[in-house]
Design a protein around this motif. Structure first.
Motif, PDB file in Angstrom:
ATOM      1  N   PHE A  40       7.705   2.728   2.523  1.00  0.00           N
ATOM      2  CA  PHE A  40       7.859   1.535   1.780  1.00  0.00           C
ATOM      3  C   PHE A  40       9.284   0.919   1.910  1.00  0.00           C
ATOM      4  O   PHE A  40       9.772   0.451   0.623  1.00  0.00           O
ATOM      5  CB  PHE A  40       7.244   1.620   0.143  1.00  0.00           C
ATOM      6  CG  PHE A  40       6.095   2.353   0.067  1.00  0.00           C
ATOM      7  CD1 PHE A  40       5.078   1.965   0.755  1.00  0.00           C
ATOM      8  CD2 PHE A  40       5.833   3.365  -0.750  1.00  0.00           C
ATOM      9  CE1 PHE A  40       3.706   2.458   0.980  1.00  0.00           C
ATOM     10  CE2 PHE A  40       4.391   3.907  -0.989  1.00  0.00           C
ATOM     11  CZ  PHE A  40       3.380   3.375  -0.121  1.00  0.00           C
ATOM     12  N   GLY A 121      -1.282  -4.137  -3.646  1.00  0.00           N
ATOM     13  CA  GLY A 121      -0.151  -3.584  -3.185  1.00  0.00           C
ATOM     14  C   GLY A 121       0.951  -4.473  -3.461  1.00  0.00           C
ATOM     15  O   GLY A 121       2.003  -4.655  -2.797  1.00  0.00           O
ATOM     16  N   ARG A 283      -7.053   2.247  -7.801  1.00  0.00           N
ATOM     17  CA  ARG A 283      -7.021   3.343  -8.897  1.00  0.00           C
ATOM     18  C   ARG A 283      -7.916   3.004 -10.124  1.00  0.00           C
ATOM     19  O   ARG A 283      -8.132   1.695 -10.614  1.00  0.00           O
ATOM     20  CB  ARG A 283      -5.591   3.445  -9.424  1.00  0.00           C
ATOM     21  CG  ARG A 283      -4.696   4.003  -8.437  1.00  0.00           C
ATOM     22  CD  ARG A 283      -3.083   3.658  -8.654  1.00  0.00           C
ATOM     23  NE  ARG A 283      -2.807   2.122  -8.534  1.00  0.00           N
ATOM     24  CZ  ARG A 283      -1.728   1.585  -8.797  1.00  0.00           C
ATOM     25  NH1 ARG A 283      -0.826   2.472  -8.758  1.00  0.00           N
ATOM     26  NH2 ARG A 283      -1.723   0.660  -8.819  1.00  0.00           N
ATOM     27  N   ARG A 288      -5.049   4.969 -13.838  1.00  0.00           N
ATOM     28  CA  ARG A 288      -3.915   4.273 -14.274  1.00  0.00           C
ATOM     29  C   ARG A 288      -3.321   4.967 -15.574  1.00  0.00           C
ATOM     30  O   ARG A 288      -2.125   4.755 -15.814  1.00  0.00           O
ATOM     31  CB  ARG A 288      -4.440   2.894 -14.553  1.00  0.00           C
ATOM     32  CG  ARG A 288      -4.691   1.982 -13.437  1.00  0.00           C
ATOM     33  CD  ARG A 288      -5.385   0.797 -13.895  1.00  0.00           C
ATOM     34  NE  ARG A 288      -5.724   0.154 -12.177  1.00  0.00           N
ATOM     35  CZ  ARG A 288      -4.596  -0.837 -11.882  1.00  0.00           C
ATOM     36  NH1 ARG A 288      -3.648  -1.065 -12.452  1.00  0.00           N
ATOM     37  NH2 ARG A 288      -4.812  -1.383 -10.717  1.00  0.00           N
TER      38      ARG A 288
HETATM   39  P1  ATP Z   1      -1.390  -3.012  -9.966  1.00  0.00           P
HETATM   40  O1  ATP Z   1      -2.034  -4.192 -10.001  1.00  0.00           O
HETATM   41  O2  ATP Z   1      -1.729  -1.808 -10.682  1.00  0.00           O
HETATM   42  O3  ATP Z   1       0.256  -3.142 -10.048  1.00  0.00           O
HETATM   43  P2  ATP Z   1      -0.473  -3.257  -7.044  1.00  0.00           P
HETATM   44  O4  ATP Z   1      -1.265  -4.222  -6.695  1.00  0.00           O
HETATM   45  O5  ATP Z   1       0.929  -3.318  -7.586  1.00  0.00           O
HETATM   46  O6  ATP Z   1      -1.221  -2.650  -8.462  1.00  0.00           O
HETATM   47  P3  ATP Z   1       0.479  -1.045  -5.638  1.00  0.00           P
HETATM   48  O7  ATP Z   1       0.850  -0.333  -6.872  1.00  0.00           O
HETATM   49  O8  ATP Z   1       1.562  -1.651  -4.678  1.00  0.00           O
HETATM   50  O9  ATP Z   1      -0.770  -1.890  -5.895  1.00  0.00           O
HETATM   51  O10 ATP Z   1      -0.502  -0.063  -4.715  1.00  0.00           O
HETATM   52  C1  ATP Z   1      -1.479   0.811  -5.158  1.00  0.00           C
HETATM   53  C2  ATP Z   1      -1.497   2.220  -4.543  1.00  0.00           C
HETATM   54  O11 ATP Z   1      -1.687   2.060  -3.222  1.00  0.00           O
HETATM   55  C3  ATP Z   1       0.078   2.812  -4.890  1.00  0.00           C
HETATM   56  O12 ATP Z   1      -0.287   4.307  -5.308  1.00  0.00           O
HETATM   57  C4  ATP Z   1       0.561   2.667  -3.493  1.00  0.00           C
HETATM   58  O13 ATP Z   1       1.635   3.848  -3.453  1.00  0.00           O
HETATM   59  C5  ATP Z   1      -0.632   2.873  -2.348  1.00  0.00           C
HETATM   60  N1  ATP Z   1      -0.377   2.295  -1.221  1.00  0.00           N
HETATM   61  C6  ATP Z   1       0.222   1.061  -1.117  1.00  0.00           C
HETATM   62  N2  ATP Z   1       0.394   0.593   0.298  1.00  0.00           N
HETATM   63  C7  ATP Z   1      -0.177   1.743   0.790  1.00  0.00           C
HETATM   64  C8  ATP Z   1      -0.358   2.056   2.383  1.00  0.00           C
HETATM   65  N3  ATP Z   1      -0.119   1.178   3.225  1.00  0.00           N
HETATM   66  N4  ATP Z   1      -0.928   3.234   2.602  1.00  0.00           N
HETATM   67  C9  ATP Z   1      -1.352   4.287   1.564  1.00  0.00           C
HETATM   68  N5  ATP Z   1      -0.902   3.962   0.210  1.00  0.00           N
HETATM   69  C10 ATP Z   1      -0.600   2.908   0.039  1.00  0.00           C
END
Ligand code: ATP
Length: 420
Positions: A40, A121, A283, A288
């Motif tokens: 990341f 993400g 998730r 969560r």
């Molecule tokens: P939220 O809406 O809950 O804030 P988000 O959109 O911010 O979620 P992230 O927290 O960035 O999403 O990602 C969700 C999960 O996916 C995290 O546990 C992250 O570590 C994992 N993740 C993100 N990108 C990858 C990837 N390329 N490969 C594997 N896992 C990933």
């Protein structure tokens, strides 16, 4: 299916290894054996073991190819060749151009907001862009407006950090001297008035700080947001965009949101659509909740570096506890000249009682229970681990030794069972 053993992966340029650790009390160790890789946006050091624990969902990306070793039980582990990393790198390059221009003209660097529904993400992209910026010797400001799954302080808050070094692989961004504001719930819809008030306040304070820190100002701001994007959630986003005077909005994986923002934002705001990574893991509600719980545990007990919190008793009479928001009444029942919404940001005294057991209390820097309390940065958090009505005392878990500072405490809806 669960795989045990030592696994070795040869990654071609532009590909990533994705893995998840699911089983309870499991530990997976990752090591780069040859070549270069990043997690990341943070570079991994060759031959250095990195540990990942239950719940970790990880991607190890390589621009030039590498060999990686995994030791331990992973739930899933596979190599993906399709990633959006080149697109994300291009976004970084465009932001970098704006930082160069800001430096030359002594203006403000790009203020970027990352938006999209849940699990696309957003936090990961925020982390990647901050890491790339700081690796180019920038000092960007990281703002997290996600009160449910944010990465600064505990859930139920919004906050900001000056990023001075890349995120640690195991512990994330260094949490030194963050700016943190109390919200007290895990979703903005619990009190929209309060949410918008503290978002505006945070934006003001950051703008003030940027006036005195040229390096941070030209490096710009990257803002992570909640995954609530419809109806009132959309209004919350546009309010945040206005408050921070954003220049760029990155929309992950939602064409409707992209089109709405294109329509509603002023022309000088660049709204950019970005694909989500196929690796982002969805998730469940219970996952969560577990993540929120572990963030609180880490606040008191540390992650890799252990912390040793204090536990002590405090008399009910020594505590000044308030909750934010009086019950909402129609305008016609409000005192003359007061709007119903104003009640939502009023401080209401809370009497100590067994109902406070396991609740988090935000320790405000504000000595008085007026509206300044909401506008003050938080000193930190304590947790009520037990209430003794007979002795009229509460047992408090606190990062600092006794006594509690003589300031007001703001009640959070979030709970934590201390069975460490
Ligand atoms: P939220 O809406 O809950 O804030 P988000 O959109 O911010 O979620 P992230 O927290 O960035 O999403 O990602 C969700 C999960 O996916 C995290 O546990 C992250 O570590 C994992 N993740 C993100 N990108 C990858 C990837 N390329 N490969 C594997 N896992 C990933």
């Amino acid at each position: 299916m669960t795989e045990v053993q030592l696994q070795e992966f040869k990654l071609e340029p532009d590909s990533e290894l994705r893995f998840e650790v699911e089983s309870k009390n499991e530990k997976v160790v990752l090591e780069v054996k040859s070549g270069y890789a990043e997690l990341f946006g943070t570079e991994l050091v060759k031959n250095k073991p990195y540990e990942f624990h239950t719940g970790a969902k990880v991607a190890v990306f390589t621009w030039h190819g590498c060999t990686v070793e995994l030791r331990g039980r992973t739930e899933v582990s596979y190599v993906a060749k399709e990633t959006p990393m080149v697109v994300y790198l291009n976004v970084h390059a465009a932001l970098e151009q704006q930082r160069v221009a800001a430096e030359q003209d002594s203006t403000r660097g790009p203020v970027t907001m990352v938006v999209g529904p849940g699990d696309v993400g957003k936090s990961t992209l925020t982390r990647i862009l901050l890491n790339y910026a700081v690796r180019m010797a920038r000092r960007p400001i990281y703002v997290d407006l996600d009160v449910g799954q944010g990465q600064i302080s505990v859930p139920g808050t919004i906050g900001a950090l000056l990023v001075e070094r890349p995120a640690s692989i195991e512990e994330g961004f260094s949490q030194q001297a963050p700016l943190v504001y109390h919200f007290g719930h895990k979703s903005p819809d619990e009190n929209l008035e309060l949410y918008n008030t503290i978002v505006s306040r945070l934006a003001e304070v950051i703008a003030e700080r940027c006036e005195h820190n040229k390096k941070a100002s030209t490096s710009g701001v990257i803002i992570n947001t909640c995954g609530w994007v419809k109806g009132a959630g959309y209004k919350v986003l546009t309010h945040a965009a206005q408050a921070f005077e954003v220049d760029v909005i990155l929309v992950l994986d939602n064409e409707r949101l992209y089109n709405e923002l294109k329509r509603d934002m002023p022309k000088f705001v660049k709204v950019v659509y970005l694909p989500k990574s196929g690796g982002v893991v969805e998730r469940s509600t219970s996952q969560r909740a577990e993540i929120r719980d572990s963030r609180i545990r880490e606040y008191f007990y540390g992650k890799r570096t252990p912390y040793y919190p204090h536990s002590f008793d405090v008399k009910f009479s020594d505590l000044k506890i308030y909750k934010v928001g009086a019950p909402s009444l129609p305008d016609s029942c409000m005192p003359l000249g007061m709007r119903a919404e104003e009640a939502l940001t009023k401080l209401v005294p809370v009497w100590a009682s067994p109902a406070l057991a396991h609740r988090l209390l935000a320790v405000s820097f504000s000595p008085a229970a007026d509206e300044l309390a909401l506008h003050s940065n938080l000193a930190g958090f304590v947790c009520v681990t037990a209430v003794d009505s007979e002795r009229q005392t509460m047992t408090i878990l606190s990062p600092q030794p006794r006594p509690l500072p003589n300031t007001i405490l703001l009640l959070s809806e979030l709970q934590y069972m201390d069975n460490h």
